[in-house]
Design a protein around this motif. Structure first.
Motif, mmCIF file in Angstrom:
data_model
loop_
_atom_site.group_PDB
_atom_site.id
_atom_site.type_symbol
_atom_site.label_atom_id
_atom_site.label_comp_id
_atom_site.label_asym_id
_atom_site.label_seq_id
_atom_site.Cartn_x
_atom_site.Cartn_y
_atom_site.Cartn_z
ATOM 1 N N VAL A 157 0.853 -1.184 0.000
ATOM 2 C CA VAL A 157 0.000 0.000 0.000
ATOM 3 C C VAL A 157 0.893 1.240 0.000
ATOM 4 O O VAL A 157 1.745 1.401 0.868
ATOM 5 N N ARG A 158 0.709 2.069 -1.021
ATOM 6 C CA ARG A 158 1.440 3.333 -1.105
ATOM 7 C C ARG A 158 0.432 4.474 -1.080
ATOM 8 O O ARG A 158 -0.502 4.479 -1.879
ATOM 9 N N GLU A 159 0.673 5.392 -0.205
ATOM 10 C CA GLU A 159 -0.228 6.531 -0.063
ATOM 11 C C GLU A 159 -1.682 6.085 -0.029
ATOM 12 O O GLU A 159 -2.535 6.574 -0.770
ATOM 13 N N ARG A 160 -1.918 5.104 0.808
ATOM 14 C CA ARG A 160 -3.254 4.573 1.083
ATOM 15 C C ARG A 160 -3.917 3.942 -0.143
ATOM 16 O O ARG A 160 -5.118 3.749 -0.171
ATOM 17 N N ARG A 161 -3.115 3.634 -1.151
ATOM 18 C CA ARG A 161 -3.677 2.941 -2.320
ATOM 19 C C ARG A 161 -3.034 1.567 -2.444
ATOM 20 O O ARG A 161 -1.808 1.438 -2.454
ATOM 21 N N VAL A 162 -3.886 0.574 -2.596
ATOM 22 C CA VAL A 162 -3.370 -0.782 -2.782
ATOM 23 C C VAL A 162 -2.739 -0.868 -4.171
ATOM 24 O O VAL A 162 -3.353 -0.475 -5.161
ATOM 25 N N GLN A 163 -1.508 -1.386 -4.207
ATOM 26 C CA GLN A 163 -0.809 -1.502 -5.483
ATOM 27 C C GLN A 163 -1.138 -2.845 -6.158
ATOM 28 O O GLN A 163 -1.620 -3.776 -5.520
ATOM 29 N N SER A 164 -0.842 -2.891 -7.435
ATOM 30 C CA SER A 164 -1.147 -4.114 -8.187
ATOM 31 C C SER A 164 -0.241 -5.264 -7.735
ATOM 32 O O SER A 164 0.767 -5.067 -7.062
ATOM 33 N N PHE A 165 -0.613 -6.453 -8.143
ATOM 34 C CA PHE A 165 0.164 -7.642 -7.774
ATOM 35 C C PHE A 165 1.591 -7.543 -8.298
ATOM 36 O O PHE A 165 2.534 -8.007 -7.649
ATOM 37 N N ASN A 166 1.746 -6.928 -9.463
ATOM 38 C CA ASN A 166 3.095 -6.802 -10.027
ATOM 39 C C ASN A 166 4.021 -6.025 -9.110
ATOM 40 O O ASN A 166 5.203 -6.340 -8.993
ATOM 41 N N VAL A 167 3.479 -5.008 -8.467
ATOM 42 C CA VAL A 167 4.282 -4.220 -7.530
ATOM 43 C C VAL A 167 4.646 -5.078 -6.314
ATOM 44 O O VAL A 167 5.791 -5.127 -5.879
ATOM 45 N N LEU A 168 3.654 -5.807 -5.803
ATOM 46 C CA LEU A 168 3.895 -6.684 -4.659
ATOM 47 C C LEU A 168 4.985 -7.704 -4.983
ATOM 48 O O LEU A 168 5.865 -7.980 -4.170
ATOM 49 N N GLN A 169 4.931 -8.200 -6.200
ATOM 50 C CA GLN A 169 5.887 -9.229 -6.572
ATOM 51 C C GLN A 169 7.334 -8.717 -6.554
ATOM 52 O O GLN A 169 8.258 -9.464 -6.252
ATOM 53 N N GLN A 170 7.498 -7.455 -6.844
ATOM 54 C CA GLN A 170 8.852 -6.902 -6.819
ATOM 55 C C GLN A 170 9.438 -6.953 -5.415
ATOM 56 O O GLN A 170 10.635 -7.040 -5.241
ATOM 57 N N ARG A 171 8.562 -6.895 -4.439
ATOM 58 C CA ARG A 171 9.065 -7.025 -3.072
ATOM 59 C C ARG A 171 9.290 -8.493 -2.726
ATOM 60 O O ARG A 171 10.270 -8.845 -2.072
ATOM 61 N N LEU A 172 8.386 -9.342 -3.177
ATOM 62 C CA LEU A 172 8.482 -10.755 -2.810
ATOM 63 C C LEU A 172 9.727 -11.412 -3.381
ATOM 64 O O LEU A 172 10.269 -12.338 -2.805
ATOM 65 N N ASN A 173 10.155 -10.946 -4.544
ATOM 66 C CA ASN A 173 11.227 -11.649 -5.229
ATOM 67 C C ASN A 173 12.619 -11.361 -4.696
ATOM 68 O O ASN A 173 13.584 -11.970 -5.125
#
Ligand SMILES: [Zn+2]
Lengths: 572, 348
Positions: free
Chosen positions: A283-299
């Protein structure tokens, strides 16, 4: 070692889950302590010692075998451990035919053996074992033992030894250590149940069925609550009190893997004792980001402060399984929901919030919300919504996929989760990568569920994802046929692809009886165990729901060729 | 006379000029000496055929009366003169009636071993070492990774599986001529005395083995048996049949395959085999190398299979060796082990 070797040898060929269970349970029943305990540890991944490098194995065989014969053999077999196991010229001269080592002997010896003594010790063991025993030993010590057995399956087999629910074993598991003599004593009715001292145990998750048009007629809208289906990672956040009253927080994946270490920014927000079922999101600035963004953290392998700042992690909670030592799972969903709302309010953290309910009174109303989440209350978060979840208001929290309690209603009907089965090298600039993928979905057979290939795709992923899949393929190959690798695809082990496609056709060329038009890899689901991938029935229903007579015969034939090529499906 | 003038590889097969005959020719010839009854060695359409009685009988079973213009049977150890050479047939231990053919011309003796194995087999005469100057060996399993081990141990694994899965049928893919009968005999030797079921394609050859005095116990056709009656039973079938629709008559079958190829894991996985049984009617690596040494031959000719490794090994032992590059021979199991679209389709 020999009987363990023959067990894993047989397991490696056996596709059926119930048959695998029978084989493991039989082995555990027939094998004395402590050997069976170390076997259970090996199957659950609880056995750890410093792994030998492939170079050591090469040196061993070089000292015994003709290099030309070794090269020809390796070329033919394609697997180092297997080649050496098969061609090892045993030397038993001057030794009084000692019995082959037991698994316990191997484990005990490796735990204390100085590194420089390893080659000589290994040679002696290889001399005393048979081909299968040598193969198992080499796979074990090089860390390459991949036989498609999940920890869960092995624990279930152990539970069956005493007719216990696998969940009981799961709950006490963190308190146990190899060779599990205490566990076996309890399972066989010779001792007390070991006590779990894990203050923050994992609880198996409840899963949803994909809803079909026909299901709505049988379901009353008023019996259900609806939530958005978030496009993140399902997690369980558990906080308990440790021995000295200090809170212990653990974050588990949906399969029970402990992933706490990857999210040091989330754990401090979970200070109250309880177990939350929810979705991990960025979540950036109270907006849920897309799965692609999440994946960049997971990887990322290492979690740096920069990563944490760029990809702030967030938990969106939708269920509460336990609170202050009280198990809430038998309560109705709406009762748990009320407890959850109070619990989240008490946490008072910006990192944890509630997954809101979607208001509706009829199915058409919910259909409209699903089609346009933005106007139905999701606002700017709508990009991270992939449909709605229906939960029966009166349903208890039941592990697994109980019929009729939870439903998922995805936005795009032409998406399924399929499991990677075979990978083939690509062409042109992709020729050094495994970039053509054959994937399958589950079908029921007499010996349990099996995967059946439904298509082949070679695009839809990014270059970085290609590298990740290629790495996965190489590290999880179970067999090679020319340019094709068979990749591990078991209930608990393997890679799930979200596959998007344009339509479906009947096909006599596929064992599944269906072929996809223009399939593409929509997303990699590293978080999803293969057993949660879709079933062939889902595709068959999609096929029936399609307007009839769409594609002409020529086009269908063309697509089939494109989908399947000369690839691995023919190997089945 | 140089050995290569006594026996010469030709497109039709190994030709003996001074005797004017071929050994195991792959094309119709006037005079053929046949080592054994497998189809790649024993073809129809020759003029005169010399072989053991069993091999002749098997050729007739397969090809019918008139598979050759004239036939003559020969006993193991009997010596015949053909033109400028003498020939004799010696047990090869491969299948019933299989023979090595020794060709002697002057002081030079060449032994063409056909297919052979030095392991015990209750269904055929044991392999005999025939001292010679030139030994012609197959190399089907000519890599050190192929060690077949003890066939009785593999049978014990099959029986353990039957005991563990009494509600399932066990379907054993085995080549119809030789392998199937050997498996049955091994099962009997291990004390398994229940009826054994057979695929229809194995019926006549198996009855032929029984007519030659090989005890195989009670055998029943799998066709016609009720599905529930097949639980806990063992059925033998040609390997190709174990992966087609024919298997649907069996309750949750465990698919086994008895072959030397099953030593390599990818081979079994490729075919979807659940219970690979390493049982072969060919010599394994240790058998090939021990036999070569025992014949005392200084020159080794290597026919079909993995020639490179065996030729290299001979070199390291100071033996002169060369591949013969004969075409048309294969391993009976390997043909069956090839994945075929047809059998994959059969299941859909
Ligand atoms: Zn043969």
């Amino acid at each position: 070692m020999q009987s363990f070797a023959h067990l894993i040898d047989r397991l490696a060929y056996e596709p059926g889950r119930t048959n695998k269970l029978r084989l493991i349970t039989h082995y555990l029943a027939e094998t004395p302590d402590p050997d069976r305990g170390y076997a259970l540890a090996a199957l659950t991944g609880a056995l750890s010692f410093k792994h030998a490098k492939p170079a050591l194995i090469r040196d061993l065989v070089a000292a015994r075998a003709d290099p030309v014969l070794f090269a020809l053999s390796y070329d033919y077999v394609g697997d180092l451990s297997e080649t050496v196991a098969l061609m090892w010229p045993a030397d038993r001269r001057g030794r009084n035919a000692p019995p082959p080592p037991t698994l316990t002997e191997v484990v005990d010896t490796l735990a204390t053996l100085p590194k420089r003594e390893l080659p000589a010790q290994l040679s002696r063991w290889l001399d005393d074992l048979d081909e299968t025993g040598r193969w198992a030993l080499l796979k074990l010590i090089t860390g390459g033992l991949r036989i498609g057995i999940s920890a869960r399956l092995a624990k279930t087999a152990a539970a069956q030894l005493g007719g216990h629910d696998p969940q009981e074993v799961e709950l006490i598991w963190p308190a146990l250590a190899p060779p599990y003599t205490e566990l076996f004593a309890w399972l066989e009715g010779r001792g007390d149940k070991p006590v779990s001292r894990d203050p923050a145990p994992f609880r198996p998750v409840m899963l949803a069925h994909a809803i079909e048009d026909a299901d709505f007629d049988k379901l009353a809208a008023t019996d259900f609550a609806a939530e958005w289906k978030w496009d993140g990672i399902r997690v369980q956040a558990v906080t308990g009190r440790g021995d000295l009253g200090v809170p212990v927080t653990r974050l588990y994946s949906r399969t029970g893997e402990d992933i706490t270490a990857a999210f040091p920014d989330l754990a401090p927000a979970l200070g109250h004792v309880g177990a939350i079922d929810g979705e991990l999101l960025v979540v950036r600035e109270r907006r849920v980001q897309s799965f692609n963004v999440l994946q960049q953290r997971l990887n990322r392998k290492t979690v740096t402060p920069k990563l944490i700042k760029e990809f702030p992690i967030h938990l969106r909670a939708y269920d509460l399984l336990a609170e202050d030592g009280e198990d809430l799972r038998d309560l109705a969903f709406m009762e748990r929901r009320a407890r959850l709302e109070r619990f989240i309010a008490r946490l008072g953290s910006a990192r944890v919030d509630l997954s809101p309910l979607v208001a509706f009174t009829s199915w058409p109303e919910l259909a409209a919300a699903r089609a346009d989440p933005q106007s139905a209350g999701a606002g700017a978060d709508s990009e991270a919504i992939e449909g709605v979840m229906l939960k029966r208001r009166a349903a208890a929290y039941v592990p697994g996929r109980p019929r009729g309690e939870w439903w998922k209603w995805k936005r795009d009907p032409h998406i399924v989760d399929a499991v990677l089965m075979y990978a083939q090298r690509g062409h042109g600039k992709r020729s050094s990568y495994y970039s053509d993928y054959t994937f399958g979905v589950w079908i029921a057979t007499e010996s349990g569920d099996q995967l059946v290939p439904v298509g082949k795709a070679y695009f839809g992923f990014t270059d970085e994802e290609l590298l990740q899949i290629d790495r996965f393929v190489r590290a999880n190959t179970v067999a090679r046929f020319g340019p094709v690798r068979e990749v591990v695809h078991e209930e608990e082990q393997g890679l799930v692809f979200e596959v998007a496609f344009e339509g479906l056709q009947r096909s006599t060329r596929h064992r599944s009886g269906v072929a996809m038009r223009f399939p593409r890899i929509n997303r990699l689901r590293w978080d999803k165990p293969p057993r949660d991938a879709d079933r062939l029935e889902t595709l068959e229903r999609m096929l029936k729901a399609q307007p009839a007579g769409k594609p002409d015969a020529d086009a269908a034939d063309h697509d089939r060729r494109q989908d399947i090529g000369n690839g691995p499906t023919e190997l089945l | 006379m140089r050995p290569q003038d006594i026996l010469t590889p030709q497109p039709a097969g190994l030709y003996c000029k001074p005797g004017d005959f071929y050994i195991d020719p792959v094309r119709p010839v006037a005079r053929a000496l046949i080592t054994h009854g497998h189809s790649d060695h024993a073809r129809a359409g020759h003029g005169r055929v010399l072989a053991t009685q069993e091999t002749l009988d098997m050729m007739q079973l397969r090809h019918g009366e008139g598979f050759a213009a004239a036939t003559q049977s020969v006993r193991y150890g009997e010596t015949l003169t053909l033109g400028g050479v003498t020939v004799s047939f010696h047990p090869a231990g491969h299948v019933l009636g299989s023979a090595q053919i020794a060709v002697t011309c002057g002081a030079t003796r060449i032994v063409a071993s056909g297919d052979y194995k030095d392991a015990a087999d209750p269904t055929c005469a044991p392999f005999e070492v025939v001292p010679c100057d030139v030994f012609i060996t197959e190399a089907t399993f000519g890599l050190p990774v192929f060690r077949h081990g003890d066939a009785a141990g593999e049978i014990a694994r099959l029986l353990a599986s039957v005991a563990l899965f009494p509600e399932r049928a066990h379907l054993v893919g085995a080549y119809s001529l030789g392998k199937a009968q050997r498996i049955i005999a091994l099962l009997r030797a291990a004390g398994f005395d229940a009826p054994i079921y057979l695929h229809g394609a194995m019926d006549s050859i198996t009855r032929y083995y029984q007519s030659r005095g090989i005890a195989l116990g009670e055998l029943r056709p799998a066709t016609g048996a009720r599905k529930q009656d097949l639980a806990g039973t063992i059925t033998l079938a040609p390997p190709a049949a174990t992966s087609d629709v024919w298997t649907r008559r069996f309750p949750d079958p465990v698919t086994a395959f008895a072959s030397g190829w099953m030593r390599v894991r990818a081979r079994g996985r490729q075919k979807g085999i659940e219970l690979p049984l390493v049982i072969s009617d060919h010599a394994d690596w240790d058998g090939l190398t021990a036999t070569i040494a025992a014949t005392g031959a200084g020159e080794i000719w290597v026919t079909h299979g993995q020639e490179d490794a065996l030729v290299h090994w001979c070199g390291t032992r100071g033996l002169s060796a060369r591949p013969l590059a004969l075409v048309g021979y294969g391993d009976e199991d390997a043909e069956d082990a090839l994945p075929t679209t047809a059998s994959a389709e059969g299941g859909s």
